[in-house]
Scaffold this active site. Structure first.
Site, PDB file in Angstrom:
ATOM      1  N   LYS A 189     -13.752   1.101 -12.756  1.00  0.00           N
ATOM      2  CA  LYS A 189     -13.983  -0.082 -12.411  1.00  0.00           C
ATOM      3  C   LYS A 189     -14.690  -0.982 -13.409  1.00  0.00           C
ATOM      4  CE  LYS A 189     -12.813  -0.047  -7.971  1.00  0.00           C
ATOM      5  NZ  LYS A 189     -11.605  -0.977  -7.652  1.00  0.00           N
ATOM      6  N   ASN A 226      -6.655  -5.160  -4.864  1.00  0.00           N
ATOM      7  CA  ASN A 226      -7.599  -4.553  -4.302  1.00  0.00           C
ATOM      8  C   ASN A 226      -7.215  -2.978  -4.375  1.00  0.00           C
ATOM      9  OD1 ASN A 226      -9.694  -4.082  -1.841  1.00  0.00           O
ATOM     10  ND2 ASN A 226      -7.850  -3.315  -0.941  1.00  0.00           N
ATOM     11  N   TYR A 259     -13.956   6.962 -11.631  1.00  0.00           N
ATOM     12  CA  TYR A 259     -14.106   5.872 -10.708  1.00  0.00           C
ATOM     13  C   TYR A 259     -14.912   4.676 -11.382  1.00  0.00           C
ATOM     14  CZ  TYR A 259     -14.897   2.913  -6.635  1.00  0.00           C
ATOM     15  OH  TYR A 259     -14.940   1.909  -5.865  1.00  0.00           O
ATOM     16  N   ASP A 283       0.909  -1.165  -0.051  1.00  0.00           N
ATOM     17  CA  ASP A 283       0.003   0.101   0.035  1.00  0.00           C
ATOM     18  C   ASP A 283       0.864   1.379   0.043  1.00  0.00           C
ATOM     19  OD1 ASP A 283      -2.112   2.123   0.915  1.00  0.00           O
ATOM     20  OD2 ASP A 283      -3.195   0.125   1.323  1.00  0.00           O
ATOM     21  N   ASP A 299       3.844   2.029  -4.744  1.00  0.00           N
ATOM     22  CA  ASP A 299       2.749   2.731  -5.676  1.00  0.00           C
ATOM     23  C   ASP A 299       2.630   1.638  -6.769  1.00  0.00           C
ATOM     24  OD1 ASP A 299       1.309   4.119  -7.715  1.00  0.00           O
ATOM     25  OD2 ASP A 299       2.904   5.706  -7.522  1.00  0.00           O
TER      26      ASP A 299
END
Length: 251
Positions: free
Chosen positions: A160, A87, A156, A38, A61
């Protein structure tokens, strides 16, 4: 049904909080060797503490291809990665605005986190999985990729949806090597500071309306998402690939 991952190597991106933390802990509890990454170093350390001695963490990153390649090489330990969970993503601190106000940088920041990073990680783990003729890749998208985003963020919703397309394409490309590629699409879950702010913005009436729109009449938890990921990663899902599982309490 007993699901175990004793000795298997698992990578979880975006593991500094929320879904990634819950997924990392679920795999660690099931015996896996978890490598979590992360940008949030402090959050990663909390994840490591929760997961115990079978979890390694690195600040990373996901849009840095060289860093991704190096991380996968370190995590594989000369063997191969058994499970990859893409994720990392989210809205990168953005809020819904009219399309004419969106900068090029804002658009690419969300695509890099949600799609490019997933592509780089899948690309990096694939050679080892092909050699072993086995592997599991699970991408975490959102209902925003199937419908519209509650956030109102164009990038976004688009990212997705693109991630779901990547899932289906890779499932067909990698299937001949015994590699499955699936997607979990969570509904709204209060899992991190961003979703907490979103929840508060709805007010009491909006919160009640959201919960009432769910068949089970409750919000889900990060653990609900982790359970779906564990199934896709398990031997029970050996003949399932290219699928999107909505984990949203029923719509």
């Amino acid at each position: 049904m007993k699901i175990a991952f004793d000795g298997r190597r698992v990578i979880v991106t975006g593991a500094g909080h929320g879904f990634g933390r819950a997924i990392s802990k679920a795999f660690a509890d099931a015996g896996a060797l978890v490598w979590a990454c992360d940008l949030n170093a402090a959050g990663l350390e909390e994840t490591r503490k929760l997961c115990g001695n079978t979890c390694e963490v690195r600040t990373l990153d996901v849009s840095d291809r060289a860093a991704v390649t190096a991380f996968v090489a370190e995590a594989s330990g000369g063997a191969a990665i058994d499970v990859l969970v893409n994720n990392a993503g989210g809205v990168r601190g953005q809020v819904g605005r009219p399309i004419e106000e969106i900068s090029e940088q804002d658009w690419h920041a969300i695509f890099d986190a949600n799609v490019t990073g997933a592509f780089y990680f899948a690309q990096a783990v694939t050679p080892g999985m092909k050699q072993r003729k086995r592997g599991r890749i699970i991408n975490i998208s959102s209902r925003a990729g199937l419908e519209i985003s509650l956030t109102g963020i164009q990038a976004y919703a688009s990212a997705k949806a693109a991630q779901i397309g990547l899932t289906r394409q890779l499932a067909h490309e990698l299937g001949p090597w015994g590699i499955t590629v699936n997607n979990v699409a969570p509904g709204f879950v209060r899992s991190n500071p961003t979703t907490e702010r979103q929840w508060e913005s709805y007010g009491e009436a909006g919160q009640r309306k959201l919960v009432e729109s769910i068949a089970l009449k409750r919000l889900g938890s990060p653990e609900d998402i982790a359970h779906a990921v564990m199934f896709f990663a398990s031997d029970y899902a050996g003949w399932i690939t290219g699928q999107v599982l909505s984990v949203d309490g029923g719509k």
